[in-house]
Design a protein around this motif. Sequence first.
Motif, PDB file in Angstrom:
ATOM      1  N   GLY A 156       0.800  -1.224   0.000  1.00 31.57           N
ATOM      2  CA  GLY A 156       0.000   0.000   0.000  1.00 31.57           C
ATOM      3  C   GLY A 156       0.825   1.262   0.000  1.00 31.57           C
ATOM      4  N   GLY A 157       2.155   1.112   0.044  1.00 36.17           N
ATOM      5  CA  GLY A 157       3.029   2.276   0.009  1.00 36.17           C
ATOM      6  C   GLY A 157       3.325   2.893   1.357  1.00 36.17           C
ATOM      7  N   PHE A 158       3.004   2.163   2.458  1.00 38.87           N
ATOM      8  CA  PHE A 158       3.210   2.709   3.794  1.00 38.87           C
ATOM      9  C   PHE A 158       4.309   1.965   4.565  1.00 38.87           C
ATOM     10  CE2 PHE A 158      -1.152   3.695   2.629  1.00 38.87           C
ATOM     11  CZ  PHE A 158      -1.240   5.043   2.955  1.00 38.87           C
ATOM     12  N   GLY A 159       5.190   1.299   3.830  1.00 38.80           N
ATOM     13  CA  GLY A 159       6.210   0.494   4.489  1.00 38.80           C
ATOM     14  C   GLY A 159       7.104   1.288   5.411  1.00 38.80           C
ATOM     15  N   GLU A 160       7.553   2.466   4.968  1.00 38.01           N
ATOM     16  CA  GLU A 160       8.462   3.267   5.791  1.00 38.01           C
ATOM     17  C   GLU A 160       7.767   3.794   7.033  1.00 38.01           C
ATOM     18  OE1 GLU A 160      11.846   6.753   5.071  1.00 38.01           O
ATOM     19  OE2 GLU A 160      10.585   6.044   3.420  1.00 38.01           O
ATOM     20  N   GLU A 161       6.505   4.264   6.870  1.00 41.98           N
ATOM     21  CA  GLU A 161       5.755   4.764   8.020  1.00 41.98           C
ATOM     22  C   GLU A 161       5.512   3.639   9.029  1.00 41.98           C
ATOM     23  OE1 GLU A 161       5.075   5.183   4.923  1.00 41.98           O
ATOM     24  OE2 GLU A 161       4.407   7.228   4.456  1.00 41.98           O
ATOM     25  N   TRP A 162       5.183   2.450   8.508  1.00 43.24           N
ATOM     26  CA  TRP A 162       4.934   1.297   9.362  1.00 43.24           C
ATOM     27  C   TRP A 162       6.187   0.959  10.182  1.00 43.24           C
ATOM     28  CZ3 TRP A 162       1.379  -1.667  11.458  1.00 43.24           C
ATOM     29  CH2 TRP A 162       1.663  -2.978  11.831  1.00 43.24           C
ATOM     30  N   GLN A 163       7.334   1.002   9.523  1.00 53.35           N
ATOM     31  CA  GLN A 163       8.580   0.692  10.203  1.00 53.35           C
ATOM     32  C   GLN A 163       8.883   1.729  11.282  1.00 53.35           C
ATOM     33  OE1 GLN A 163      10.115  -2.131   9.592  1.00 53.35           O
ATOM     34  NE2 GLN A 163      11.650  -1.767  11.169  1.00 53.35           N
ATOM     35  N   LEU A 164       8.670   3.019  10.967  1.00 50.86           N
ATOM     36  CA  LEU A 164       8.916   4.074  11.949  1.00 50.86           C
ATOM     37  C   LEU A 164       8.002   3.928  13.159  1.00 50.86           C
ATOM     38  CD1 LEU A 164       9.324   7.225   9.652  1.00 50.86           C
ATOM     39  CD2 LEU A 164      11.063   6.268  11.171  1.00 50.86           C
ATOM     40  N   THR A 165       6.718   3.615  12.903  1.00 53.13           N
ATOM     41  CA  THR A 165       5.763   3.470  13.995  1.00 53.13           C
ATOM     42  C   THR A 165       6.125   2.277  14.875  1.00 53.13           C
ATOM     43  OG1 THR A 165       4.007   4.415  12.605  1.00 53.13           O
ATOM     44  CG2 THR A 165       3.324   3.175  14.551  1.00 53.13           C
ATOM     45  N   ARG A 166       6.474   1.156  14.253  1.00 53.56           N
ATOM     46  CA  ARG A 166       6.858  -0.023  15.033  1.00 53.56           C
ATOM     47  C   ARG A 166       8.081   0.265  15.897  1.00 53.56           C
ATOM     48  NH1 ARG A 166       7.470  -4.836  10.875  1.00 53.56           N
ATOM     49  NH2 ARG A 166       8.130  -5.908  12.789  1.00 53.56           N
ATOM     50  N   GLN A 167       9.029   0.987  15.362  1.00 57.01           N
ATOM     51  CA  GLN A 167      10.245   1.297  16.105  1.00 57.01           C
ATOM     52  C   GLN A 167       9.984   2.258  17.256  1.00 57.01           C
ATOM     53  OE1 GLN A 167      12.893   2.767  13.088  1.00 57.01           O
ATOM     54  NE2 GLN A 167      13.367   0.726  12.283  1.00 57.01           N
ATOM     55  N   SER A 168       8.938   3.084  17.128  1.00 55.80           N
ATOM     56  CA  SER A 168       8.677   4.089  18.159  1.00 55.80           C
ATOM     57  C   SER A 168       7.930   3.519  19.364  1.00 55.80           C
ATOM     58  CB  SER A 168       7.869   5.249  17.567  1.00 55.80           C
ATOM     59  OG  SER A 168       6.542   4.853  17.282  1.00 55.80           O
ATOM     60  N   ILE A 169       7.217   2.390  19.200  1.00 58.79           N
ATOM     61  CA  ILE A 169       6.424   1.814  20.291  1.00 58.79           C
ATOM     62  C   ILE A 169       7.339   1.076  21.269  1.00 58.79           C
ATOM     63  CG2 ILE A 169       4.616   0.165  20.899  1.00 58.79           C
ATOM     64  CD1 ILE A 169       3.292   0.789  18.241  1.00 58.79           C
ATOM     65  N   ARG A 170       7.198   1.393  22.551  1.00 56.59           N
ATOM     66  CA  ARG A 170       8.006   0.762  23.592  1.00 56.59           C
ATOM     67  C   ARG A 170       7.221  -0.265  24.407  1.00 56.59           C
ATOM     68  NH1 ARG A 170      11.190   2.286  20.777  1.00 56.59           N
ATOM     69  NH2 ARG A 170      12.963   3.688  21.071  1.00 56.59           N
ATOM     70  N   GLN A 171       5.915  -0.038  24.581  1.00 60.02           N
ATOM     71  CA  GLN A 171       5.132  -0.975  25.388  1.00 60.02           C
ATOM     72  C   GLN A 171       3.647  -0.825  25.093  1.00 60.02           C
ATOM     73  OE1 GLN A 171       5.239  -0.406  29.670  1.00 60.02           O
ATOM     74  NE2 GLN A 171       5.119  -2.610  30.026  1.00 60.02           N
ATOM     75  N   LEU A 172       2.938  -1.958  25.127  1.00 57.80           N
ATOM     76  CA  LEU A 172       1.484  -1.977  25.028  1.00 57.80           C
ATOM     77  C   LEU A 172       0.913  -2.573  26.310  1.00 57.80           C
ATOM     78  CD1 LEU A 172       0.474  -3.257  21.471  1.00 57.80           C
ATOM     79  CD2 LEU A 172       0.160  -0.979  22.396  1.00 57.80           C
ATOM     80  N   VAL A 173      -0.105  -1.927  26.868  1.00 53.18           N
ATOM     81  CA  VAL A 173      -0.778  -2.449  28.064  1.00 53.18           C
ATOM     82  C   VAL A 173      -2.278  -2.408  27.809  1.00 53.18           C
ATOM     83  CG1 VAL A 173      -1.194  -2.155  30.527  1.00 53.18           C
ATOM     84  CG2 VAL A 173       1.061  -1.654  29.591  1.00 53.18           C
ATOM     85  N   PHE A 174      -2.934  -3.564  27.918  1.00 56.29           N
ATOM     86  CA  PHE A 174      -4.374  -3.647  27.733  1.00 56.29           C
ATOM     87  C   PHE A 174      -5.062  -3.594  29.093  1.00 56.29           C
ATOM     88  CE2 PHE A 174      -2.858  -6.339  24.037  1.00 56.29           C
ATOM     89  CZ  PHE A 174      -2.935  -5.279  23.133  1.00 56.29           C
ATOM     90  N   GLU A 175      -6.019  -2.669  29.233  1.00 56.06           N
ATOM     91  CA  GLU A 175      -6.720  -2.476  30.512  1.00 56.06           C
ATOM     92  C   GLU A 175      -8.220  -2.545  30.277  1.00 56.06           C
ATOM     93  OE1 GLU A 175      -5.027   0.621  33.145  1.00 56.06           O
ATOM     94  OE2 GLU A 175      -3.840   1.185  31.380  1.00 56.06           O
ATOM     95  N   PRO A 176      -8.789  -3.754  30.218  1.00 64.39           N
ATOM     96  CA  PRO A 176     -10.225  -3.889  29.942  1.00 64.39           C
ATOM     97  C   PRO A 176     -11.100  -3.257  31.007  1.00 64.39           C
ATOM     98  CG  PRO A 176      -9.253  -6.001  30.555  1.00 64.39           C
ATOM     99  CD  PRO A 176      -8.120  -5.065  30.330  1.00 64.39           C
ATOM    100  N   ALA A 177     -10.653  -3.235  32.274  1.00 59.02           N
ATOM    101  CA  ALA A 177     -11.461  -2.647  33.339  1.00 59.02           C
ATOM    102  C   ALA A 177     -11.687  -1.151  33.092  1.00 59.02           C
ATOM    103  CB  ALA A 177     -10.796  -2.873  34.694  1.00 59.02           C
ATOM    104  N   ARG A 178     -10.674  -0.492  32.560  1.00 52.54           N
ATOM    105  CA  ARG A 178     -10.781   0.944  32.241  1.00 52.54           C
ATOM    106  C   ARG A 178     -11.212   1.185  30.801  1.00 52.54           C
ATOM    107  NH1 ARG A 178      -5.579   3.403  32.347  1.00 52.54           N
ATOM    108  NH2 ARG A 178      -6.686   5.387  32.202  1.00 52.54           N
ATOM    109  N   GLY A 179     -11.199   0.118  30.003  1.00 47.79           N
ATOM    110  CA  GLY A 179     -11.516   0.290  28.592  1.00 47.79           C
ATOM    111  C   GLY A 179     -10.460   1.087  27.865  1.00 47.79           C
ATOM    112  N   MET A 180      -9.189   0.869  28.240  1.00 53.88           N
ATOM    113  CA  MET A 180      -8.088   1.645  27.682  1.00 53.88           C
ATOM    114  C   MET A 180      -6.975   0.738  27.169  1.00 53.88           C
ATOM    115  SD  MET A 180      -8.518   4.992  27.904  1.00 53.88           S
ATOM    116  CE  MET A 180      -9.643   6.145  28.722  1.00 53.88           C
TER     117      MET A 180
END
Length: 412
Positions: A156-180
């Motif tokens: 789709g032509g978004f390879g570079e943006e995808w790579q930059l975004t993946r590199q920028s993420i440090r942690q994901l936390v799922f909080e269903p109780a807060r819906g966040m």
Amino acid sequence: MRCLAWLLAVLLLPLTVAAMVVLASLDQTALVTRGETISPRSIAQARSLLESNDPRRLHRGDQRTADIPAALIDEGINYLASRSLHGRGAFVLAEDTAEIRLTVRAPGPWTPRYLNLSAIFREAEGEPQVAAAKVGTLPIPSVLVEWLLASAVKAGGFGEEWQLTRQSIRQLVFEPARGMVGVTYVWEPGILDHARSRVFSPDDIAHLQAAQRALAGLLDHHAARARVPLATVLTPLLTRTGDATQQQARASLLVLATYLAGENLATLLPEARHWPRPRPLRLTLLGRDDSAQHFGISAALAAWAGEPAANAIGLYKELDDSRGGSGFSFADLAADRAGTRFGQLVAQDSSRLKDALRGTLTDAELAPPLGGLPEYLSADEFQRRFGGRGNRAYQQQLREIERRVAALPLYR
């Protein structure tokens, strides 16, 4: 010849197997069934999220944690699925995991069949990790899903943006109780630069510049702060080079909407800071400044982002006004709805619109009469008279607005 036939069979075998797998995975029921609408609450959440993570206040290397409402992600995925796949999507939070669901109706004359996809992501340090996935009831290896996702993004032509975004993420936390969903990231300015370049192609920028110059030229013929009917500006702006092409019309609507909102186009497009600034006038629709603003902004939103986004933002604005602004106004919603329909005609490259623009459009052809539509309602008065959005009295007002808009030949 026998060798050539064998070679073709070898090459076609993977495609044949893939096609058979897809056909075998089609379901008679959809995994995701919902409308395409966007709620005003999601618009408010997105606005709050952008304000607290304004990229203009971030520097390279800044680490931030954004709490993203799961409902906002859910509606965003559904919106993207609707726009890009003509399907439906959903986002579901669970303890330590989150699931993305997609449904696309398979083409063909047979009884409706659906391609249902789901992928479960787990909390992780760094970029999201696929824990499990399946097409219909058929499990798919996680490695294959990640490869397919990366390949689709790259195609789709978004390879570079995808790579930059993946590199920028440090942690994901799922909080269903807060819906966040908590996303810790390190800011990389290149993400914004690449996103802007994807929103506006070089052709878009050229059309925007031409539209900005055209609008400045049209308004220069009037005294500063003069009241000018929107219709007298809209037609020549859209048809400045003859018939309005879709790209030209979209650019003109965005320039006009930015002007009506009192904003500088340079906030969206830095290059615009060197373009001429149109003279400040009071553009009106049916004699009202606010109606011109609602019509123009909704038209641009519908042409660039689609009808659901335009409707949601218009309704969000009225609900917000009822809490301390000018009050909830069904007349403003009518101007919003007419603008949305106009923007849809632009997005569809409508021949009906092109025919209308060959003449001289009037205010009465652009928007319906507003008399009798309740206005200036405080939050308490709106609640007392119309209850919530599902209330019968509220729905009656919306049906009346639709009736008036549909009565106009341009939108019939």
